[in-house]
Design a protein around this motif. Structure first.
Motif, PDB file in Angstrom:
ATOM      1  N   LEU A 194       0.856  -1.167   0.000  1.00  0.00           N
ATOM      2  CA  LEU A 194       0.000   0.000   0.000  1.00  0.00           C
ATOM      3  C   LEU A 194       0.892   1.217   0.000  1.00  0.00           C
ATOM      4  O   LEU A 194       2.098   1.122   0.242  1.00  0.00           O
ATOM      5  CB  LEU A 194      -0.956   0.005   1.196  1.00  0.00           C
ATOM      6  CG  LEU A 194      -0.336   0.036   2.587  1.00  0.00           C
ATOM      7  CD1 LEU A 194      -0.177   1.459   3.065  1.00  0.00           C
ATOM      8  CD2 LEU A 194      -1.203  -0.734   3.549  1.00  0.00           C
ATOM      9  N   SER A 195       0.308   2.360  -0.281  1.00  0.00           N
ATOM     10  CA  SER A 195       1.089   3.591  -0.251  1.00  0.00           C
ATOM     11  C   SER A 195       0.412   4.585   0.676  1.00  0.00           C
ATOM     12  O   SER A 195      -0.797   4.538   0.877  1.00  0.00           O
ATOM     13  CB  SER A 195       1.228   4.180  -1.656  1.00  0.00           C
ATOM     14  OG  SER A 195      -0.036   4.548  -2.160  1.00  0.00           O
ATOM     15  N   LEU A 196       1.219   5.469   1.228  1.00  0.00           N
ATOM     16  CA  LEU A 196       0.722   6.544   2.067  1.00  0.00           C
ATOM     17  C   LEU A 196       1.663   7.723   1.916  1.00  0.00           C
ATOM     18  O   LEU A 196       2.759   7.587   1.384  1.00  0.00           O
ATOM     19  CB  LEU A 196       0.591   6.103   3.528  1.00  0.00           C
ATOM     20  CG  LEU A 196       1.815   5.503   4.208  1.00  0.00           C
ATOM     21  CD1 LEU A 196       2.623   6.572   4.909  1.00  0.00           C
ATOM     22  CD2 LEU A 196       1.359   4.482   5.227  1.00  0.00           C
ATOM     23  N   CYS A 224       9.125   7.431  -7.708  1.00  0.00           N
ATOM     24  CA  CYS A 224       8.531   8.679  -7.233  1.00  0.00           C
ATOM     25  C   CYS A 224       9.621   9.486  -6.542  1.00  0.00           C
ATOM     26  O   CYS A 224      10.227   9.007  -5.576  1.00  0.00           O
ATOM     27  CB  CYS A 224       7.395   8.382  -6.262  1.00  0.00           C
ATOM     28  SG  CYS A 224       6.633   9.860  -5.562  1.00  0.00           S
ATOM     29  N   PRO A 225       9.897  10.691  -7.014  1.00  0.00           N
ATOM     30  CA  PRO A 225      10.963  11.504  -6.411  1.00  0.00           C
ATOM     31  C   PRO A 225      10.794  11.675  -4.899  1.00  0.00           C
ATOM     32  O   PRO A 225       9.697  11.959  -4.420  1.00  0.00           O
ATOM     33  CB  PRO A 225      10.834  12.849  -7.127  1.00  0.00           C
ATOM     34  CG  PRO A 225      10.175  12.520  -8.427  1.00  0.00           C
ATOM     35  CD  PRO A 225       9.239  11.381  -8.126  1.00  0.00           C
ATOM     36  N   ARG A 267       0.486  13.226  -5.643  1.00  0.00           N
ATOM     37  CA  ARG A 267      -0.717  12.682  -6.262  1.00  0.00           C
ATOM     38  C   ARG A 267      -0.284  11.577  -7.222  1.00  0.00           C
ATOM     39  O   ARG A 267       0.679  11.742  -7.971  1.00  0.00           O
ATOM     40  CB  ARG A 267      -1.469  13.755  -7.051  1.00  0.00           C
ATOM     41  CG  ARG A 267      -1.820  15.002  -6.275  1.00  0.00           C
ATOM     42  CD  ARG A 267      -2.851  14.727  -5.173  1.00  0.00           C
ATOM     43  NE  ARG A 267      -3.255  15.966  -4.523  1.00  0.00           N
ATOM     44  CZ  ARG A 267      -2.754  16.395  -3.362  1.00  0.00           C
ATOM     45  NH1 ARG A 267      -1.829  15.708  -2.744  1.00  0.00           N
ATOM     46  NH2 ARG A 267      -3.181  17.518  -2.827  1.00  0.00           N
ATOM     47  N   VAL A 268      -1.012  10.466  -7.181  1.00  0.00           N
ATOM     48  CA  VAL A 268      -0.770   9.370  -8.113  1.00  0.00           C
ATOM     49  C   VAL A 268      -1.754   9.569  -9.262  1.00  0.00           C
ATOM     50  O   VAL A 268      -2.960   9.660  -9.046  1.00  0.00           O
ATOM     51  CB  VAL A 268      -0.985   8.001  -7.431  1.00  0.00           C
ATOM     52  CG1 VAL A 268      -0.760   6.867  -8.412  1.00  0.00           C
ATOM     53  CG2 VAL A 268      -0.063   7.859  -6.225  1.00  0.00           C
ATOM     54  N   VAL A 307       1.673   4.676 -14.519  1.00  0.00           N
ATOM     55  CA  VAL A 307       1.397   5.599 -13.421  1.00  0.00           C
ATOM     56  C   VAL A 307       2.383   6.768 -13.441  1.00  0.00           C
ATOM     57  O   VAL A 307       3.540   6.618 -13.842  1.00  0.00           O
ATOM     58  CB  VAL A 307       1.447   4.865 -12.060  1.00  0.00           C
ATOM     59  CG1 VAL A 307       2.843   4.387 -11.737  1.00  0.00           C
ATOM     60  CG2 VAL A 307       0.925   5.733 -10.937  1.00  0.00           C
ATOM     61  N   ALA A 308       1.892   7.925 -13.050  1.00  0.00           N
ATOM     62  CA  ALA A 308       2.735   9.121 -12.968  1.00  0.00           C
ATOM     63  C   ALA A 308       2.547   9.740 -11.583  1.00  0.00           C
ATOM     64  O   ALA A 308       1.537   9.510 -10.920  1.00  0.00           O
ATOM     65  CB  ALA A 308       2.344  10.119 -14.051  1.00  0.00           C
ATOM     66  N   PHE A 309       3.529  10.504 -11.158  1.00  0.00           N
ATOM     67  CA  PHE A 309       3.478  11.156  -9.853  1.00  0.00           C
ATOM     68  C   PHE A 309       3.570  12.658 -10.054  1.00  0.00           C
ATOM     69  O   PHE A 309       4.338  13.131 -10.883  1.00  0.00           O
ATOM     70  CB  PHE A 309       4.635  10.682  -8.966  1.00  0.00           C
ATOM     71  CG  PHE A 309       4.621   9.201  -8.721  1.00  0.00           C
ATOM     72  CD1 PHE A 309       3.863   8.660  -7.699  1.00  0.00           C
ATOM     73  CD2 PHE A 309       5.367   8.339  -9.524  1.00  0.00           C
ATOM     74  CE1 PHE A 309       3.838   7.289  -7.471  1.00  0.00           C
ATOM     75  CE2 PHE A 309       5.357   6.969  -9.306  1.00  0.00           C
ATOM     76  CZ  PHE A 309       4.590   6.438  -8.277  1.00  0.00           C
TER      77      PHE A 309
END
Length: 155
Positions: free
Chosen positions: A6-8, A34-35, A58-59, A66-68
């Motif tokens: 998961l991500s947070l 993701c930087p 934001r994803v 996928v982009a950040f």
């Protein structure tokens, strides 16, 4: 189904990932897609992980993947929380939380108990030691949940 990762978001992704990795008995590493993000791997090194992005990330749906995108950090609370199994004892979990400046307390959730940890990011992490995990796996079933709350099967 098995939850794999998961991500947070966190104001300090590296510190959060390192603390999560300690709780899970694993290790934290940078997350290059993701930087400035980090990832905390569980001790089993079976792919179980928590990705920690910088607050405000934001994803997005990119053209091919996928982009950040960076955005302003949010300061409001969230319904997001996680429950993790830890190889540490309750005393070690509480000590780690104290070392991080976090709040920790033992709580009874009904079907299981946990160490309720509140991070400096206002993130709730329910941490279960080995005994708590045994109770969780035995008690947190759909059948037990239906019986506990008198629910019908909602398939």
């Amino acid at each position: 189904m098995t939850l794999l990762h998961l991500s947070l978001a966190a104001r300090s992704p590296e510190a959060m990932a390192r603390s999560l990795a300690r709780l899970m008995g694993g290790r934290a590493l940078p997350f290059p897609p993701c930087p400035n993000a980090w990832i905390a791997f569980a001790a089993a090194d079976d792919g179980t992980a928590v990705e920690v992005y910088p607050a405000g990330t934001r994803v997005l749906r990119g053209a091919e993947t996928v982009a950040f995108a960076a955005g302003p950090p949010r300061r409001d609370t969230s319904a997001t929380h996680l429950a993790i199994a830890s190889p540490l004892s309750v005393e070690q979990i509480e000590a780690l939380a104290r070392d991080c400046g976090w709040t920790a307390r033992i709580c009874d959730r009904g079907p299981f108990s946990c160490v309720e940890v509140w991070t400096g990011e206002d993130l709730l992490i329910e941490v279960l030691d080995a005994g708590m995990l045994r109770d969780y796996r035995r008690e947190m079933t759909a059948g037990n949940w239906r019986a506990m709350f008198g629910l019908e099967d909602g398939r």
